[in-house]
Design an enzyme around this catalytic site. Sequence first.
Site, PDB file in Angstrom:
ATOM      1  N   SER A 170       0.365  -5.944  11.810  1.00 13.98           N
ATOM      2  CA  SER A 170       1.026  -4.746  12.323  1.00 13.98           C
ATOM      3  C   SER A 170       0.469  -4.303  13.668  1.00 13.98           C
ATOM      4  CB  SER A 170       0.876  -3.590  11.325  1.00 13.98           C
ATOM      5  OG  SER A 170      -0.505  -3.312  11.111  1.00 13.98           O
ATOM      6  N   ASP A 171      -0.751  -4.742  13.963  1.00 19.57           N
ATOM      7  CA  ASP A 171      -1.362  -4.402  15.243  1.00 19.57           C
ATOM      8  C   ASP A 171      -2.442  -5.431  15.547  1.00 19.57           C
ATOM      9  OD1 ASP A 171      -4.196  -2.791  14.444  1.00 19.57           O
ATOM     10  OD2 ASP A 171      -2.627  -2.744  12.918  1.00 19.57           O
ATOM     11  N   ARG A 221       7.298   1.790   0.976  1.00 16.45           N
ATOM     12  CA  ARG A 221       7.646   0.379   1.135  1.00 16.45           C
ATOM     13  C   ARG A 221       8.078  -0.196  -0.207  1.00 16.45           C
ATOM     14  NH1 ARG A 221       3.059  -2.981   3.612  1.00 16.45           N
ATOM     15  NH2 ARG A 221       3.372  -1.499   5.309  1.00 16.45           N
ATOM     16  N   GLU A 273      -8.021  -5.366   6.779  1.00  7.85           N
ATOM     17  CA  GLU A 273      -7.207  -4.461   5.950  1.00  7.85           C
ATOM     18  C   GLU A 273      -8.147  -3.735   5.012  1.00  7.85           C
ATOM     19  OE1 GLU A 273      -5.975  -5.984   2.286  1.00  7.85           O
ATOM     20  OE2 GLU A 273      -8.061  -6.429   2.738  1.00  7.85           O
ATOM     21  N   GLU A 280      -7.772  -3.461   1.136  1.00 12.49           N
ATOM     22  CA  GLU A 280      -7.549  -3.533  -0.310  1.00 12.49           C
ATOM     23  C   GLU A 280      -7.876  -4.859  -0.984  1.00 12.49           C
ATOM     24  OE1 GLU A 280      -5.555  -0.179   1.317  1.00 12.49           O
ATOM     25  OE2 GLU A 280      -4.914  -2.234   1.719  1.00 12.49           O
ATOM     26  N   ARG A 336       1.725  11.211  -8.769  1.00 15.75           N
ATOM     27  CA  ARG A 336       1.097  11.243  -7.443  1.00 15.75           C
ATOM     28  C   ARG A 336       1.966  10.603  -6.367  1.00 15.75           C
ATOM     29  NH1 ARG A 336      -4.712  12.046  -7.352  1.00 15.75           N
ATOM     30  NH2 ARG A 336      -5.456  12.574  -9.441  1.00 15.75           N
ATOM     31  N   GLY A 385       0.820  -1.201   0.000  1.00 17.06           N
ATOM     32  CA  GLY A 385       0.000   0.000   0.000  1.00 17.06           C
ATOM     33  C   GLY A 385       0.856   1.253   0.000  1.00 17.06           C
ATOM     34  N   ARG A 400      -0.405  -8.515  -3.521  1.00 19.00           N
ATOM     35  CA  ARG A 400      -0.450  -7.446  -2.526  1.00 19.00           C
ATOM     36  C   ARG A 400       0.370  -7.873  -1.314  1.00 19.00           C
ATOM     37  NH1 ARG A 400      -2.025  -3.801   0.962  1.00 19.00           N
ATOM     38  NH2 ARG A 400      -3.321  -4.321   2.777  1.00 19.00           N
ATOM     39  N   ILE A 401       1.245  -6.993  -0.849  1.00 17.90           N
ATOM     40  CA  ILE A 401       2.024  -7.233   0.366  1.00 17.90           C
ATOM     41  C   ILE A 401       1.737  -6.077   1.313  1.00 17.90           C
ATOM     42  CG2 ILE A 401       3.846  -8.756  -0.460  1.00 17.90           C
ATOM     43  CD1 ILE A 401       5.501  -6.330  -1.169  1.00 17.90           C
ATOM     44  N   GLY A 402       0.887  -6.344   2.292  1.00 19.25           N
ATOM     45  CA  GLY A 402       0.407  -5.266   3.133  1.00 19.25           C
ATOM     46  C   GLY A 402       0.463  -5.593   4.612  1.00 19.25           C
ATOM     47  N   SER A 403      -0.079  -4.688   5.382  1.00 20.74           N
ATOM     48  CA  SER A 403      -0.199  -4.879   6.821  1.00 20.74           C
ATOM     49  C   SER A 403      -1.672  -4.997   7.186  1.00 20.74           C
ATOM     50  CB  SER A 403       0.448  -3.710   7.577  1.00 20.74           C
ATOM     51  OG  SER A 403      -0.157  -2.482   7.194  1.00 20.74           O
ATOM     52  N   ARG A 433       6.663  -0.858   9.951  1.00 22.94           N
ATOM     53  CA  ARG A 433       5.809  -1.371   8.879  1.00 22.94           C
ATOM     54  C   ARG A 433       6.450  -1.148   7.518  1.00 22.94           C
ATOM     55  NH1 ARG A 433       1.925   0.822  12.409  1.00 22.94           N
ATOM     56  NH2 ARG A 433       1.705   2.761  11.222  1.00 22.94           N
TER      57      ARG A 433
END
Length: 233
Positions: free
Chosen positions: A204-205, A25, A180, A182, A44, A21, A88-91, A218
Amino acid sequence: MSTPHNQAQMGDIAKTVLMPGDPLRAKFLAETYLEDVKQFNTVRNMLGYTGTYQGKQVSIMGSGMGQPSIGIYSHELFTQYGVEAIIRIGSCGSLQKNVHLRDIIIAQGSCTDSNFAHQYELPGTFSAISSYDLLEQAVVKAKEKGLNYHVGNVIASDIFYHADQGSAQKWASMGCLGVEMESYALFATAAHLDKKALTLLTVSDSLVTQEETTAEEREKTFTAMMEIALEIA
């Protein structure tokens, strides 16, 4: 050939794209893991890079926050740039007491409170799932690395600050592992366009214990998830 959101030309982007995201990162990943890196997008500040990992061409690009954002970027990558798979590699926030900080969730499917699938005019509710071959490869890699991982459903929410303070617990009661913002839109877009998609998440939490990591952690320390994605790309 560029789009309103991506200045890349055809051929600048690999067949598989890793999408965190956070664009920072993406920058960290590219600079840490890829060789012969070229930046293909700054529009952007949604940074995008292509390079090689163990001799294989891979692209990494931020998706931004939320389903409208990843819906735009994934659609353009699939339809305008010849991308075949997005990982997708997210938290995420944990919804279960046995899913701990820094554990990895491999999303088998995604629930949502979004109206994203309304565009397809389906006569019911669409179940958004990952591509099984990518899922299977990710599980194998997680096992090989001896990582703490979980496979199952997540909830992709459009709302971060929810007025219904019991919302998370309701999804947890249905077995959702984490929350999450997405994955549903990514899975739905891939299904509609006959492409492949997977979501890997690092916790992450925790909404159970209230533990959390920092923004810098993160961005720079969720490397186990990143390495799984790179190895199966």
